[in-house]
Design a protein around this motif. Structure first.
Motif, short mmCIF file in Angstrom:
data_model
loop_
_atom_site.label_atom_id
_atom_site.label_comp_id
_atom_site.label_asym_id
_atom_site.label_seq_id
_atom_site.Cartn_x
_atom_site.Cartn_y
_atom_site.Cartn_z
N THR A 43 0.69 -1.16 -0.24
CA THR A 43 -0.02 -0.15 0.17
C THR A 43 0.87 1.18 -0.06
OG1 THR A 43 -1.72 -1.27 1.26
CG2 THR A 43 -1.77 1.37 0.98
N ALA A 46 1.01 3.70 -2.96
CA ALA A 46 0.53 5.19 -2.74
C ALA A 46 1.77 6.48 -3.13
CB ALA A 46 0.08 5.52 -1.57
N GLY A 47 3.13 5.69 -2.63
CA GLY A 47 4.17 6.80 -2.78
C GLY A 47 4.51 6.98 -4.09
N MET A 100 2.22 6.75 -6.77
CA MET A 100 1.37 7.55 -7.55
C MET A 100 1.56 9.02 -7.20
SD MET A 100 -0.79 7.79 -9.74
CE MET A 100 -0.96 6.25 -10.33
N PHE A 101 1.79 9.10 -5.85
CA PHE A 101 1.93 10.47 -5.48
C PHE A 101 3.17 11.42 -6.24
CE2 PHE A 101 4.11 13.96 -3.10
CZ PHE A 101 3.05 14.80 -2.95
N GLN A 145 2.34 11.70 -9.92
CA GLN A 145 1.29 12.69 -10.27
C GLN A 145 2.12 14.36 -9.97
OE1 GLN A 145 -2.08 13.19 -11.07
NE2 GLN A 145 -1.81 11.03 -11.84
N ARG A 146 2.50 14.27 -8.96
CA ARG A 146 3.20 15.52 -8.54
C ARG A 146 4.29 16.10 -9.18
NH1 ARG A 146 1.85 19.92 -6.28
NH2 ARG A 146 3.36 21.00 -4.93
N SER A 167 -2.68 15.06 -6.18
CA SER A 167 -1.76 13.97 -6.24
C SER A 167 -2.10 13.24 -4.97
CB SER A 167 -0.39 14.84 -6.05
OG SER A 167 -0.03 15.67 -7.07
N LEU A 168 -2.22 13.99 -3.83
CA LEU A 168 -2.83 12.98 -2.62
C LEU A 168 -3.97 12.21 -2.75
CD1 LEU A 168 -2.19 15.87 0.15
CD2 LEU A 168 -1.06 13.85 -0.22
N TRP A 207 -4.89 11.03 -5.69
CA TRP A 207 -4.74 9.71 -6.53
C TRP A 207 -3.78 8.61 -5.70
CZ3 TRP A 207 -6.92 7.83 -10.55
CH2 TRP A 207 -7.62 8.59 -11.48
N ALA A 208 -2.89 9.32 -4.90
CA ALA A 208 -2.17 8.35 -3.86
C ALA A 208 -3.25 7.87 -2.72
CB ALA A 208 -1.42 9.20 -3.20
N GLY A 210 -3.80 3.57 -3.42
CA GLY A 210 -3.10 2.79 -2.26
C GLY A 210 -4.10 1.89 -1.65
#
Length: 74
Positions: free
Chosen positions: A31, A35-36, A38-39, A42-43, A53-54, A56-57, A61
Motif C-alpha cells: 500500500t 501510494a508513494g 502514484m503521488f 502525479q506531483r 496528487s494526494l 490519487w495516492a 493505495g
C-alpha cells in the motif's frame, strides 16, 4: 480464528500467527509503495496539484491494499 488450528489434544496451534503478521506487513508495504509511487508520479511527473496528487495516492493505495489482501488470502 483463521490462523489457529486445534490439535488432537484440544490445544491450539499458534504457528499460523507469524504468517498472518507477515501478510499484514506485506499488505502495508504494498500500500505504501503504491501510494508513494502514484503521488510522486502525479506531483512531479505530471505536475499535478498537491490535492490531486494526494487524492490519487489515496485511491491507488486503497486499490493496492485490496489487491494485496486478496492475494494474501488465496
Amino acid at each position: 480464528m483463521r490462523g489457529f488450528q486445534v490439535l488432537a489434544n484440544g490445544q491450539e496451534n499458534k504457528a499460523g500467527r507469524g504468517a498472518a503478521m507477515k501478510a499484514w506487513r506485506t499488505i502495508a508495504l504494498h500500500t505504501a509503495v503504491a501510494a508513494g509511487f502514484m503521488f510522486l508520479l502525479q506531483r512531479y511527473g505530471l505536475s499535478a496539484t498537491l490535492e490531486s496528487s494526494l487524492l490519487w495516492a489515496i485511491v491507488f493505495g486503497g486499490c493496492a491494499a485490496g489487491l494485496a489482501y486478496s492475494q494474501a488470502n488465496r
